[in-house]
Design an enzyme around this catalytic site. Structure first.
Site, PDB file in Angstrom:
ATOM      1  N   LYS A   1     107.157   3.864  54.190  1.00 29.46           N
ATOM      2  CA  LYS A   1     106.376   4.255  53.009  1.00 29.46           C
ATOM      3  C   LYS A   1     105.205   5.143  53.410  1.00 29.46           C
ATOM      4  CE  LYS A   1     107.808   0.227  50.388  1.00 29.46           C
ATOM      5  NZ  LYS A   1     107.485  -0.988  49.629  1.00 29.46           N
TER       6      LYS A   1
ATOM      7  N   GLN B   1     103.026  -5.588  49.949  1.00 27.28           N
ATOM      8  CA  GLN B   1     104.398  -5.714  50.462  1.00 27.28           C
ATOM      9  C   GLN B   1     104.810  -7.190  50.500  1.00 27.28           C
ATOM     10  OE1 GLN B   1     106.256  -3.044  51.055  1.00 27.28           O
ATOM     11  NE2 GLN B   1     108.046  -4.050  51.909  1.00 27.28           N
TER      12      GLN B   1
ATOM     13  N   ASP C   1     104.660  -0.881  41.987  1.00 24.40           N
ATOM     14  CA  ASP C   1     105.893  -1.652  42.157  1.00 24.40           C
ATOM     15  C   ASP C   1     106.487  -2.064  40.809  1.00 24.40           C
ATOM     16  OD1 ASP C   1     106.594  -2.019  44.870  1.00 24.40           O
ATOM     17  OD2 ASP C   1     105.012  -3.521  45.160  1.00 24.40           O
TER      18      ASP C   1
HETATM   19  N1  L34 Z   1     105.922  -5.184  47.096  1.00 24.86           N
HETATM   20  N2  L34 Z   1     107.722  -5.586  48.471  1.00 24.86           N
HETATM   21  C1  L34 Z   1     107.126  -4.817  47.547  1.00 24.86           C
HETATM   22  N3  L34 Z   1     107.693  -3.688  47.062  1.00 24.86           N
HETATM   23  C2  L34 Z   1     108.912  -3.292  47.495  1.00 24.86           C
HETATM   24  O1  L34 Z   1     109.499  -2.210  46.965  1.00 24.86           O
HETATM   25  C3  L34 Z   1     109.550  -4.042  48.481  1.00 24.86           C
HETATM   26  N4  L34 Z   1     110.747  -3.664  49.034  1.00 24.86           N
HETATM   27  C4  L34 Z   1     111.726  -4.685  49.397  1.00 24.86           C
HETATM   28  C5  L34 Z   1     110.990  -5.732  50.253  1.00 24.86           C
HETATM   29  N5  L34 Z   1     109.628  -6.008  49.800  1.00 24.86           N
HETATM   30  C6  L34 Z   1     108.945  -5.220  48.946  1.00 24.86           C
HETATM   31  C7  L34 Z   1     110.850  -2.627  49.906  1.00 24.86           C
HETATM   32  O2  L34 Z   1     109.951  -1.833  50.102  1.00 24.86           O
HETATM   33  C8  L34 Z   1     112.746  -3.881  50.167  1.00 24.86           C
HETATM   34  N6  L34 Z   1     112.064  -2.648  50.520  1.00 24.86           N
HETATM   35  C9  L34 Z   1     112.578  -1.659  51.389  1.00 24.86           C
HETATM   36  C10 L34 Z   1     111.861  -0.509  51.730  1.00 24.86           C
HETATM   37  C11 L34 Z   1     112.362   0.434  52.601  1.00 24.86           C
HETATM   38  C12 L34 Z   1     113.601   0.257  53.167  1.00 24.86           C
HETATM   39  C13 L34 Z   1     114.326  -0.874  52.851  1.00 24.86           C
HETATM   40  C14 L34 Z   1     113.815  -1.829  51.968  1.00 24.86           C
HETATM   41  C15 L34 Z   1     114.120   1.260  54.137  1.00 24.86           C
HETATM   42  O3  L34 Z   1     113.414   2.186  54.467  1.00 24.86           O
HETATM   43  N7  L34 Z   1     115.335   1.089  54.633  1.00 24.86           N
HETATM   44  C16 L34 Z   1     115.950   1.989  55.589  1.00 24.86           C
HETATM   45  C17 L34 Z   1     115.680   1.530  57.013  1.00 24.86           C
HETATM   46  C18 L34 Z   1     116.056   0.100  57.276  1.00 24.86           C
HETATM   47  C19 L34 Z   1     115.670  -0.439  58.649  1.00 24.86           C
HETATM   48  O4  L34 Z   1     115.743   0.331  59.629  1.00 24.86           O
HETATM   49  O5  L34 Z   1     115.330  -1.641  58.737  1.00 24.86           O
HETATM   50  C20 L34 Z   1     117.435   2.063  55.271  1.00 24.86           C
HETATM   51  O6  L34 Z   1     118.061   3.002  55.732  1.00 24.86           O
HETATM   52  O7  L34 Z   1     117.930   1.209  54.537  1.00 24.86           O
END
Ligand code: L34
Length: 245
Positions: free
Chosen positions: A14, A58, A81
């Site tokens: 982010k 988060q 969010d």
């Molecule tokens: N407050 N908490 C709040 N807001 C959110 O919108 C989230 N979420 C979920 C968990 N907690 C939260 C996220 O940000 C899930 N989430 C999230 C954010 C980014 C990615 C996955 C989930 C992400 O960047 N995923 C990449 C890399 C994964 C890795 O290497 O671990 C992907 O390619 O899926």
């Protein structure tokens, strides 16, 4: 708050996205020992800071923190969010500024792929406040016929096999197998499960699903990055809403 390893990756992504598009972001990395009162005091400080457009905490938060109390403390106008009850309610009625990032990302993938939701059988597996419930509402707003399935659902495979659009958000690795998918369906995998130190898999068993589905999102590189992109969109919206004269 705390040291959840997955959260560290997500928050980093982010921050990088903010940097990339020119949004100033500030991380408050609070130790596990922080009290709920201290956390809420920080949120209130940011609520009252005119130079701050958007705030997010988060999740997950440590056990001793009441997640609901934290979400309720965020000014709905800065709630990028869309977790605050005011924004959740506005998603129900269809008159909303902020869309929860993960469901918004799923809708963006569907729209950008030229998939028309109207009249389609949409099955959402998972009923969380963060994904399943708002996801169902967004599909409904696009005139999908929506079924929400969960851990108590009977004959789950029968339901999922009926889906033209299947959204998996259960948080169980490889839970949806190819034989639970209707041939030609659109399959969106919201799950991110770490099954070994360097191995991430979704809630859908990709190998058995990919030849059955007409379209399928991968993990990683699917819904996760879209969640981050939609956060940027909500933050821009928040900046417009909170513009000081
Ligand atoms: N407050 N908490 C709040 N807001 C959110 O919108 C989230 N979420 C979920 C968990 N907690 C939260 C996220 O940000 C899930 N989430 C999230 C954010 C980014 C990615 C996955 C989930 C992400 O960047 N995923 C990449 C890399 C994964 C890795 O290497 O671990 C992907 O390619 O899926």
């Amino acid at each position: 708050m705390g040291e959840d390893p997955a959260s560290q990756v997500y928050v980093r992504n982010k921050k990088l996205a903010c940097e990339y598009i020119g949004i100033n972001s500030f991380e408050y990395l609070l130790p596990e020992s922080t009290t709920q009162k201290e956390l809420i005091e920080l949120i209130e400080k940011l609520n009252n800071d005119d130079t701050v457009s958007g705030i997010l905490c988060q999740l997950p938060v440590p056990e001793h923190i009441n997640e609901e109390a934290v979400i309720n403390a965020i000014d709905p106008k800065k709630d990028v969010d869309a977790f605050h009850p005011v924004n959740v309610g506005r998603i129900m009625t269809g008159n909303y500024d902020f869309v929860p990032c993960t469901p918004a990302g799923v809708m963006e993938l569907i729209n950008e792929s030229g998939i028309d939701v109207s009249g389609k059988e949409c099955v959402v597996v998972g009923r969380s406040n963060i994904v399943g419930k708002p996801m169902s509402m967004l599909l409904l707003h696009k005139n999908g016929t929506v079924t929400i399935c969960h851990s108590k659902t009977q004959n789950l495979a029968e339901k999922t096999r009926n889906a033209d659009i299947l959204v998996a958000a259960v948080g169980i690795a490889n839970f949806i197998k190819g034989d639970m998918i209707k041939p030609g369906a659109v399959v969106i995998d919201v799950g991110i499960n770490r099954i070994a130190p360097k191995v991430l898999v979704g809630d859908v068993e990709f190998e058995s699903a990919k030849d059955v589905a007409a379209a399928i999102t991968p993990v990683p590189g699917g819904v996760g990055p879209m969640t981050v992109a939609m956060l940027m969109k909500n933050t821009l919206k928040a900046a417009e809403i909170n513009k000081t004269k």
